[in-house]
Design a protein around this motif. Structure first.
Motif, PDB file in Angstrom:
ATOM      1  N   ALA A 513       9.054   4.607   1.668  1.00 36.21           N
ATOM      2  CA  ALA A 513       9.254   4.880   0.241  1.00 36.21           C
ATOM      3  C   ALA A 513       9.040   3.643  -0.622  1.00 36.21           C
ATOM      4  CB  ALA A 513      10.660   5.449   0.015  1.00 36.21           C
ATOM      5  N   LEU A 514       9.453   2.474  -0.135  1.00 35.29           N
ATOM      6  CA  LEU A 514       9.323   1.255  -0.935  1.00 35.29           C
ATOM      7  C   LEU A 514       7.865   0.944  -1.248  1.00 35.29           C
ATOM      8  CD1 LEU A 514      11.942  -1.142   0.716  1.00 35.29           C
ATOM      9  CD2 LEU A 514      12.025  -0.189  -1.592  1.00 35.29           C
ATOM     10  N   VAL A 515       6.998   1.154  -0.274  1.00 35.55           N
ATOM     11  CA  VAL A 515       5.580   0.865  -0.467  1.00 35.55           C
ATOM     12  C   VAL A 515       5.002   1.742  -1.563  1.00 35.55           C
ATOM     13  CG1 VAL A 515       3.315   0.969   0.628  1.00 35.55           C
ATOM     14  CG2 VAL A 515       5.247   0.002   1.879  1.00 35.55           C
ATOM     15  N   TYR A 516       5.298   3.025  -1.500  1.00 32.63           N
ATOM     16  CA  TYR A 516       4.731   3.951  -2.486  1.00 32.63           C
ATOM     17  C   TYR A 516       5.400   3.819  -3.842  1.00 32.63           C
ATOM     18  CZ  TYR A 516       1.690   6.052   0.922  1.00 32.63           C
ATOM     19  OH  TYR A 516       0.687   6.250   1.837  1.00 32.63           O
ATOM     20  N   ARG A 517       6.668   3.469  -3.852  1.00 36.37           N
ATOM     21  CA  ARG A 517       7.359   3.261  -5.127  1.00 36.37           C
ATOM     22  C   ARG A 517       6.761   2.097  -5.888  1.00 36.37           C
ATOM     23  NH1 ARG A 517      13.250   2.154  -3.963  1.00 36.37           N
ATOM     24  NH2 ARG A 517      13.053   4.201  -2.970  1.00 36.37           N
ATOM     25  N   ASN A 518       6.233   1.125  -5.154  1.00 37.43           N
ATOM     26  CA  ASN A 518       5.616  -0.039  -5.784  1.00 37.43           C
ATOM     27  C   ASN A 518       4.091   0.082  -5.853  1.00 37.43           C
ATOM     28  OD1 ASN A 518       7.770  -2.435  -6.172  1.00 37.43           O
ATOM     29  ND2 ASN A 518       8.339  -1.237  -4.359  1.00 37.43           N
ATOM     30  N   HIS A 519       3.599   1.290  -5.698  1.00 37.47           N
ATOM     31  CA  HIS A 519       2.176   1.612  -5.870  1.00 37.47           C
ATOM     32  C   HIS A 519       1.273   0.821  -4.922  1.00 37.47           C
ATOM     33  CE1 HIS A 519       3.678   3.585  -9.461  1.00 37.47           C
ATOM     34  NE2 HIS A 519       4.185   2.435  -9.881  1.00 37.47           N
ATOM     35  N   LEU A 520       1.770   0.608  -3.691  1.00 40.93           N
ATOM     36  CA  LEU A 520       0.977  -0.102  -2.700  1.00 40.93           C
ATOM     37  C   LEU A 520       0.576   0.788  -1.536  1.00 40.93           C
ATOM     38  CD1 LEU A 520       2.902  -3.517  -2.570  1.00 40.93           C
ATOM     39  CD2 LEU A 520       0.721  -3.035  -3.708  1.00 40.93           C
ATOM     40  N   GLY A 521       0.918   2.065  -1.625  1.00 39.45           N
ATOM     41  CA  GLY A 521       0.560   3.001  -0.573  1.00 39.45           C
ATOM     42  C   GLY A 521      -0.951   3.146  -0.468  1.00 39.45           C
ATOM     43  N   GLY A 522      -1.469   3.112   0.725  1.00 34.72           N
ATOM     44  CA  GLY A 522      -2.908   3.240   0.919  1.00 34.72           C
ATOM     45  C   GLY A 522      -3.667   1.946   0.834  1.00 34.72           C
ATOM     46  N   ASP A 523      -3.013   0.858   0.416  1.00 36.79           N
ATOM     47  CA  ASP A 523      -3.671  -0.444   0.367  1.00 36.79           C
ATOM     48  C   ASP A 523      -3.943  -0.906   1.808  1.00 36.79           C
ATOM     49  OD1 ASP A 523      -3.928  -3.380   0.417  1.00 36.79           O
ATOM     50  OD2 ASP A 523      -3.457  -3.280  -1.726  1.00 36.79           O
ATOM     51  N   ALA A 524      -5.213  -1.098   2.128  1.00 39.46           N
ATOM     52  CA  ALA A 524      -5.601  -1.410   3.504  1.00 39.46           C
ATOM     53  C   ALA A 524      -4.951  -2.696   4.006  1.00 39.46           C
ATOM     54  CB  ALA A 524      -7.122  -1.520   3.611  1.00 39.46           C
ATOM     55  N   GLN A 525      -4.875  -3.709   3.141  1.00 34.93           N
ATOM     56  CA  GLN A 525      -4.299  -4.985   3.562  1.00 34.93           C
ATOM     57  C   GLN A 525      -2.790  -4.897   3.736  1.00 34.93           C
ATOM     58  OE1 GLN A 525      -6.356  -7.121   4.663  1.00 34.93           O
ATOM     59  NE2 GLN A 525      -8.025  -5.823   3.908  1.00 34.93           N
ATOM     60  N   VAL A 526      -2.138  -4.089   2.908  1.00 33.46           N
ATOM     61  CA  VAL A 526      -0.694  -3.867   3.051  1.00 33.46           C
ATOM     62  C   VAL A 526      -0.406  -3.153   4.364  1.00 33.46           C
ATOM     63  CG1 VAL A 526       1.301  -2.643   2.103  1.00 33.46           C
ATOM     64  CG2 VAL A 526      -0.237  -3.879   0.575  1.00 33.46           C
ATOM     65  N   GLU A 527      -1.203  -2.143   4.672  1.00 37.40           N
ATOM     66  CA  GLU A 527      -1.002  -1.401   5.916  1.00 37.40           C
ATOM     67  C   GLU A 527      -1.281  -2.275   7.143  1.00 37.40           C
ATOM     68  OE1 GLU A 527      -3.104   2.258   5.939  1.00 37.40           O
ATOM     69  OE2 GLU A 527      -1.868   3.148   4.356  1.00 37.40           O
ATOM     70  N   ALA A 528      -2.295  -3.134   7.043  1.00 37.38           N
ATOM     71  CA  ALA A 528      -2.593  -4.041   8.153  1.00 37.38           C
ATOM     72  C   ALA A 528      -1.448  -5.026   8.369  1.00 37.38           C
ATOM     73  CB  ALA A 528      -3.890  -4.797   7.880  1.00 37.38           C
ATOM     74  N   MET A 529      -0.907  -5.575   7.268  1.00 30.29           N
ATOM     75  CA  MET A 529       0.211  -6.507   7.387  1.00 30.29           C
ATOM     76  C   MET A 529       1.465  -5.791   7.888  1.00 30.29           C
ATOM     77  SD  MET A 529       1.156  -9.615   7.212  1.00 30.29           S
ATOM     78  CE  MET A 529      -0.020 -10.537   6.214  1.00 30.29           C
ATOM     79  N   LEU A 530       1.624  -4.514   7.516  1.00 28.67           N
ATOM     80  CA  LEU A 530       2.742  -3.714   8.024  1.00 28.67           C
ATOM     81  C   LEU A 530       2.638  -3.553   9.544  1.00 28.67           C
ATOM     82  CD1 LEU A 530       5.241  -1.992   7.481  1.00 28.67           C
ATOM     83  CD2 LEU A 530       3.722  -0.076   6.911  1.00 28.67           C
ATOM     84  N   ASP A 531       1.419  -3.303  10.019  1.00 32.82           N
ATOM     85  CA  ASP A 531       1.194  -3.209  11.463  1.00 32.82           C
ATOM     86  C   ASP A 531       1.559  -4.522  12.164  1.00 32.82           C
ATOM     87  OD1 ASP A 531       0.481  -0.656  12.096  1.00 32.82           O
ATOM     88  OD2 ASP A 531      -1.540  -1.137  12.752  1.00 32.82           O
ATOM     89  N   LYS A 532       1.125  -5.636  11.585  1.00 35.34           N
ATOM     90  CA  LYS A 532       1.438  -6.945  12.158  1.00 35.34           C
ATOM     91  C   LYS A 532       2.947  -7.176  12.228  1.00 35.34           C
ATOM     92  CE  LYS A 532      -2.657  -9.494  10.568  1.00 35.34           C
ATOM     93  NZ  LYS A 532      -3.104 -10.618   9.726  1.00 35.34           N
ATOM     94  N   THR A 533       3.636  -6.793  11.164  1.00 36.00           N
ATOM     95  CA  THR A 533       5.079  -7.019  11.085  1.00 36.00           C
ATOM     96  C   THR A 533       5.820  -6.204  12.131  1.00 36.00           C
ATOM     97  OG1 THR A 533       4.782  -7.362   8.709  1.00 36.00           O
ATOM     98  CG2 THR A 533       7.027  -7.098   9.506  1.00 36.00           C
ATOM     99  N   ILE A 534       5.419  -4.939  12.320  1.00 38.47           N
ATOM    100  CA  ILE A 534       6.037  -4.098  13.348  1.00 38.47           C
ATOM    101  C   ILE A 534       5.798  -4.707  14.732  1.00 38.47           C
ATOM    102  CG2 ILE A 534       5.996  -1.824  14.440  1.00 38.47           C
ATOM    103  CD1 ILE A 534       5.185  -0.692  11.664  1.00 38.47           C
ATOM    104  N   CYS A 535       4.576  -5.129  14.983  1.00 38.07           N
ATOM    105  CA  CYS A 535       4.264  -5.758  16.271  1.00 38.07           C
ATOM    106  C   CYS A 535       5.077  -7.032  16.487  1.00 38.07           C
ATOM    107  CB  CYS A 535       2.770  -6.076  16.357  1.00 38.07           C
ATOM    108  SG  CYS A 535       1.695  -4.632  16.514  1.00 38.07           S
ATOM    109  N   ALA A 536       5.300  -7.786  15.422  1.00 36.81           N
ATOM    110  CA  ALA A 536       6.057  -9.038  15.522  1.00 36.81           C
ATOM    111  C   ALA A 536       7.523  -8.782  15.847  1.00 36.81           C
ATOM    112  CB  ALA A 536       5.944  -9.823  14.220  1.00 36.81           C
TER     113      ALA A 536
END
Length: 583
Positions: A513-536
């Motif tokens: 919800a936080l991502v979409y509330r801040n209008h960053l949903g679908g941003d390819a770089q945000v999603e890639a960094m989200l993947d990195k963070t989960i892996c970390a």
């Protein structure tokens, strides 16, 4: 450090290192002394006869009855023990026996013997690989050749075995040992070790070695660092062009090192020329780590200068082309309102003839890049090899108060935490499975890093078993056909280990919800960094050798203290069991 392949045009802003995984990317030898002469004393049966005669002669003596009883009773018990069918020991869990039971036990015992042979072969190969090639030790046992078979183990000298290889080989033999126990138990109708322990006591409790293997690694307590105390009116303009986001973050980290050496504030690139770093990085966190202003966004500097941004001097580190800039990128800089006041000239023009970047040190940098100009630029530093071990140490080369300086934004960290709490829990393995554009890139290397799906599945399976984790977070750019096959092949105890990927946005789910509330949903770089963070955040991380996406995850894990002794590249220490010819 391994790099991702540059794009077909080495100056293009696209690369095979796709940031969005959903878009593209060791018992000591025990020697028993053998009898050199046959025993001269009485045999076991002679002892029995002697004892019997003594018993006959003394049986009428009441005073010796206790002694006779003490001698006879153990013998009777021993005879009873060996005369009983051992299988009755398991009568509480073994159904009364038709002929099928005997067949099942025979089959299980034969299977166990086969596994024992394989275990012996595996241990002997490990032993042989630790011997010098001219040691002269025999490599045959009972006529069987136990020398190492041709294998894809990566080693130019098999006498030089790494600790990781030894651990891996021993773990493999522990697995074989456990499989042997499973087979033997199946012949008695016993389903698992807990059932055996419940029926016959704790001496049958076989330990689970997985939970003791993958432990967190300790952060180094002493780092080689320098302080970053920039002058308020001197700036270094960052330029990063090679590859995509992961490459650019490495470039930024090196720019920070240069800025600290030169006592300058670092200006981040304009989003018109580069990425929107404020969407994926915690910029203020960087300044807080140093307790002063060391980094400015392009917009901050633009506002301070009232729109007039001028690079006084280019001091190019890279020689071909100078600063790694071509005409197209110079035009982009100018269109972003940046004026250039000097010609692009390389500090070491002779480097243009080199195939690999030359290693350089602080003593090489200071006299060449020091300047009194207000704003300077040194160009792209991704390929710069300057004090690399120092720069890439956990926590970085700069003195600061944080675990790591360059890290995801607070919004991305919170979203990753919510995803982990929703879908994964605290015990999961993370797998970065790079595939897009990787086949050709890996196959032109001396040792290919592109593994067939079945081989990759075997490697993943071993790591999951070591970690003792119930599922895998799967960060990948692979096609569905590849991920589907991988999922079918990653099995433990006959059951598939779930490969979990982030689902598409669903308003009923609140983890993102936080991502979409801040209008960053679908941003390819945000999603890639989200993947990195989960892996970390994973208990164990498995990455793709050669990928800077993987390297950035490893950097985060080292910084956050989440690194595990089991962290590794996929099929590390091995080569693909099949490699296609190059075109």
């Amino acid at each position: 450090m391994s790099r991702d392949p540059p794009s077909p045009s080495h100056l293009s802003t696209t690369s095979d290192d796709e940031e969005d995984p959903h878009q593209t990317l060791i018992p000591q030898n025990e020697t028993k002394p053998s009898p050199l002469h046959p025993p001269t004393g009485p045999s076991v049966f002679e002892i029995g006869r002697t004892t019997a005669s003594r018993i006959t002669r003394s049986a009428a003596s009441p005073s010796k009855r206790c002694l006779i009883l003490a001698v006879c009773l153990p013998l009777v018990l021993v005879l009873l023990f060996f005369s009983l069918d051992l299988r009755r020991t398991f009568s509480s869990v073994l159904p009364a026996g038709p002929a099928a039971t005997s067949d099942r036990m025979r089959e299980a015992e034969l299977r166990a013997l086969f596994l024992l042979r394989n275990q012996q072969l595996g241990l002997m190969r490990l032993w042989n690989s630790t011997l010098p090639s001219d040691a002269g030790f025999g490599s045959k046992v009972n006529g069987s050749d136990l020398s190492p078979t041709p294998s894809p183990v990566r080693s130019s000298n098999l006498s030089d075995v790494s600790l990781r290889e030894i651990k891996s080989a021993l773990l493999e033999q522990l697995r074989v040992n456990r499989e042997i126990r499973d087979v033997l138990l199946s012949g008695h109708g016993i389903g698992n070790f807990s059932e055996l322990e419940n029926n016959f006591g704790p001496e049958f409790d076989f330990p689970n070695f997985g939970s003791e293997i993958c432990k967190k690694t300790e952060r180094p307590t002493d780092r080689r660092t320098i302080e970053w105390k920039p002058k308020k009116d001197r700036f270094l303009f960052a330029i990063c062009l090679s590859g995509q986001m992961s490459n650019h973050l490495i470039c930024l980290e090196k720019h920070m090192f240069f800025a600290a050496l030169l006592d300058r504030i670092l200006i981040l690139p304009s989003p018109k020329v580069d990425y929107e770093y404020s969407h994926v990085l915690d910029i203020e966190h960087i300044n807080k780590c140093f307790g002063r202003k060391v980094v400015m966004t392009f917009e901050e500097y633009e506002q301070e200068k009232k729109g007039k941004i001028h690079i006084n001097k280019f001091i190019c580190y890279m020689a071909s082309p100078p600063c790694y800039l071509d005409e197209e990128h110079v035009k982009k800089l100018k269109s972003a309102g940046v004026s250039i006041g000097s010609k692009l000239e390389a500090v070491w023009p002779e480097d243009a003839k080199l195939k690999e970047p030359k290693k350089r040190f602080v003593g090489d940098i200071m006299p060449k890049f020091s300047s009194n100009e207000e704003v300077i630029a040194v160009g792209d530093l991704f390929y710069a090899d300057v004090e690399e071990e120092w720069v890439m140490q956990p926590g970085g080369p700069l003195k600061h108060s944080c675990q790591t300086v360059i890290q995801p934004s607070r919004l991305i960290v919170l979203t990753a935490q919510r995803f982990v709490q929703t879908f994964l829990g605290g015990n999961f393995v993370a797998l970065h499975f790079r595939r897009h554009g990787f086949l050709k890139f890996c196959n032109v290397k001396k040792e290919s890093c592109f593994f067939p799906i079945p081989q990759a599945a075997d490697c993943v399976k071993r790591i999951v078993e070591e970690a003792g984790s119930p599922l895998i977070y799967h960060s990948t750019d692979a096609a569905d056909s590849e991920t589907t096959l991988l999922q079918k092949l990653v099995k433990l105890n006959g059951e598939e280990v779930p490969l979990v990927r982030r689902p598409e946005h669903n308003s009923a789910e609140k983890w993102d919800a936080l991502v979409y509330r801040n209008h960053l949903g679908g941003d390819a770089q945000v999603e890639a960094m989200l993947d990195k963070t989960i892996c970390a955040m994973a208990k164990v991380f498995v990455g793709s050798a050669g990928s800077t996406f993987t390297e950035d995850i490893l950097r985060l894990r080292r910084g956050w203290g989440s690194s595990s002794s089991c962290d590794q590249y996929l099929c590390q220490g091995h080569l693909p069991n099949f490699i296609a010819e190059t075109d």
